[in-house]
Design a protein around this motif. Structure first.
Motif, short mmCIF file in Angstrom:
data_model
loop_
_atom_site.label_atom_id
_atom_site.label_comp_id
_atom_site.label_asym_id
_atom_site.label_seq_id
_atom_site.Cartn_x
_atom_site.Cartn_y
_atom_site.Cartn_z
N ALA A 120 -0.40 8.24 -15.25
CA ALA A 120 -0.63 7.89 -13.84
C ALA A 120 -0.48 9.11 -12.95
O ALA A 120 -1.31 9.37 -12.06
N GLY A 121 0.57 9.89 -13.15
CA GLY A 121 0.77 11.08 -12.35
C GLY A 121 -0.27 12.15 -12.62
O GLY A 121 -0.74 12.81 -11.70
N SER A 122 -0.65 12.30 -13.88
CA SER A 122 -1.65 13.30 -14.24
C SER A 122 -3.01 12.99 -13.65
O SER A 122 -3.81 13.90 -13.38
N LEU A 123 -3.29 11.73 -13.42
CA LEU A 123 -4.54 11.33 -12.79
C LEU A 123 -4.48 11.39 -11.26
O LEU A 123 -5.46 11.10 -10.59
N GLY A 124 -3.30 11.71 -10.73
CA GLY A 124 -3.17 11.88 -9.29
C GLY A 124 -2.79 10.63 -8.52
O GLY A 124 -2.85 10.63 -7.29
N TYR A 125 -2.37 9.58 -9.20
CA TYR A 125 -1.98 8.37 -8.50
C TYR A 125 -0.60 8.52 -7.87
O TYR A 125 0.29 9.17 -8.42
N GLU A 126 -0.44 7.91 -6.70
CA GLU A 126 0.85 7.93 -5.98
C GLU A 126 1.83 7.00 -6.68
O GLU A 126 1.54 5.82 -6.91
N ILE A 127 2.99 7.53 -7.00
CA ILE A 127 4.00 6.78 -7.75
C ILE A 127 5.25 6.60 -6.88
O ILE A 127 5.75 7.57 -6.31
N ALA A 128 5.73 5.38 -6.79
CA ALA A 128 6.99 5.09 -6.10
C ALA A 128 8.05 4.73 -7.13
O ALA A 128 7.80 3.93 -8.03
N ASP B 194 -7.22 -1.65 -10.09
CA ASP B 194 -8.22 -0.61 -10.26
C ASP B 194 -7.61 0.67 -10.81
O ASP B 194 -8.25 1.41 -11.57
N ALA B 195 -6.35 0.94 -10.47
CA ALA B 195 -5.67 2.10 -11.05
C ALA B 195 -5.44 1.89 -12.54
O ALA B 195 -5.58 2.83 -13.35
N TRP B 196 -5.09 0.67 -12.95
CA TRP B 196 -4.88 0.39 -14.37
C TRP B 196 -6.15 0.63 -15.17
O TRP B 196 -6.10 1.10 -16.32
N GLU B 197 -7.30 0.34 -14.60
CA GLU B 197 -8.55 0.57 -15.32
C GLU B 197 -8.68 2.02 -15.74
O GLU B 197 -9.15 2.32 -16.84
N ALA B 198 -8.26 2.94 -14.87
CA ALA B 198 -8.32 4.36 -15.20
C ALA B 198 -7.16 4.78 -16.10
O ALA B 198 -7.34 5.50 -17.09
N ILE B 199 -5.95 4.33 -15.76
CA ILE B 199 -4.77 4.71 -16.52
C ILE B 199 -4.83 4.16 -17.95
O ILE B 199 -4.55 4.87 -18.93
N GLY B 200 -5.20 2.90 -18.07
CA GLY B 200 -5.22 2.25 -19.37
C GLY B 200 -6.16 2.90 -20.36
O GLY B 200 -5.93 2.84 -21.58
N GLY C 253 0.78 -1.23 0.00
CA GLY C 253 0.00 0.00 0.00
C GLY C 253 0.82 1.28 0.00
O GLY C 253 0.30 2.36 0.26
N THR C 254 2.11 1.17 -0.30
CA THR C 254 2.97 2.35 -0.34
C THR C 254 2.61 3.27 -1.50
O THR C 254 2.73 4.49 -1.41
N ALA C 255 2.18 2.67 -2.62
CA ALA C 255 1.92 3.44 -3.83
C ALA C 255 0.85 2.74 -4.66
O ALA C 255 0.52 1.57 -4.44
N ASP C 256 0.33 3.50 -5.62
CA ASP C 256 -0.62 2.94 -6.59
C ASP C 256 0.12 2.38 -7.81
O ASP C 256 -0.33 1.43 -8.45
N VAL C 257 1.24 3.02 -8.13
CA VAL C 257 2.07 2.67 -9.28
C VAL C 257 3.51 2.60 -8.80
O VAL C 257 3.95 3.46 -8.02
N SER C 258 4.25 1.60 -9.25
CA SER C 258 5.62 1.41 -8.80
C SER C 258 6.53 1.21 -10.01
O SER C 258 6.21 0.43 -10.91
N LEU C 259 7.65 1.92 -10.02
CA LEU C 259 8.56 1.92 -11.16
C LEU C 259 9.95 1.47 -10.74
O LEU C 259 10.51 1.99 -9.77
N ALA C 260 10.52 0.53 -11.47
CA ALA C 260 11.95 0.26 -11.32
C ALA C 260 12.72 1.46 -11.86
O ALA C 260 12.33 2.06 -12.85
#
Length: 259
Positions: free
Chosen positions: A188-196, A164-170, A108-115
């Motif tokens: 993802a960022g433009s929609l306001g999702y938390e990104i790690a 559920d975030a992918w449903e909006a982002i996609g 639950g740290t983020a909605d989207v996570s990037l290497a």
């Protein structure tokens, strides 16, 4: 499984090194035991299909080359798990580092996570060639200056997202090729999702099918279009609760750094 969350992993592949990919699938299975591991394979040799069917849960074959983005989107849309993740077929992000990326979602740290290869705590085992590094660094710099979503590394080959975030982002993702990573992060960022952004161990694979010059041209062309579309998302009244200049949440494992 990741705690109480089911996990689906996509590996997009085009003319992969079959031995490398088979070993990577085994490593990922050992690290996660995911609910489903799905290979999205473009225009493959039949022998490769048969071999991968012995290691992956699903091998979805496309008879035309969809591009990396097209393959990932098809895979994500097919998954029914709580967490969606993908990793490049060359295994440049090893399974234990992919685990670090996915864990930000499961905990639950983020909605989207990037290497992120460019995170100060990342460990680069084998660097890219000088030309590829210069092109990559230049592109990342330009993207940070232009896009409403800013991070260190848009293109590293492992990402995870809540279903559920992918449903909006996609709904806002269209790029079929290598620019998909850039688009995904910016949307993802433009929609306001938390990104790690997560530090990883990373190893360049010089035998990759990625052509640095043609890919750089593709990314530069796409950057203008992605900026236009994600600026529109960030400033739309429909998304007023989103952060118009969203920055990624940089993991505290490393220090802040500037350009």
């Amino acid at each position: 499984m990741m705690g109480d969350n089911s996990l689906g992993i996509i590996i997009p592949a085009y003319d992969p090194d079959i031995l490398t990919l088979e070993q990577y699938i085994r490593d990922v299975r050992s690290e996660f035991a995911p609910e489903i591991l799905r290979v999205e394979l473009d225009t493959p040799r039949q022998a490769h299909v048969e071999r991968l069917e012995e290691t992956a849960d699903v091998v979805n074959v496309a008879t035309t080359r969809r591009g990396k983005g097209g393959a990932i989107m098809a895979g994500f849309d097919a998954l029914k798990t709580d967490i969606l993740a993908f990793a490049d077929a060359d295994g440049s992000v090893p399974a234990d580092s992919l685990h670090d990326v996915v864990r930000q979602i499961s905990e639950g740290t983020a909605d989207v996570s990037l290497a992120s290869r460019r995170h100060p705590s990342s460990h680069i085992v084998a660097h890219q060639t000088v030309i590829r590094r210069l092109l990559g660094d230049g592109f990342a710099f330009a993207a940070r200056k232009m896009l409403p979503t800013q991070c260190r590394d848009y293109q590293c080959g492992a990402k995870a997202v809540r279903a559920d975030a992918w449903e909006a982002i996609g709904h806002h993702c269209y790029e079929p090729g290598f620019a998909w990573d850039l688009e995904f992060v910016s949307v993802a960022g433009s929609l306001g999702y938390e990104i790690a952004e997560v530090p990883v161990v990373w190893e360049d694979h010089p035998d990759s099918t990625v052509n640095p010059l043609s890919t750089s041209l593709e990314l530069a062309t796409a950057l203008v279009d992605v900026k236009r579309r994600t600026d529109a998302i960030a400033t739309s009244p429909r998304h007023r609760n989103a952060t118009p200049t969203a920055h990624s949440k940089l993991m505290k494992l490393g220090g802040e750094d500037g350009d």
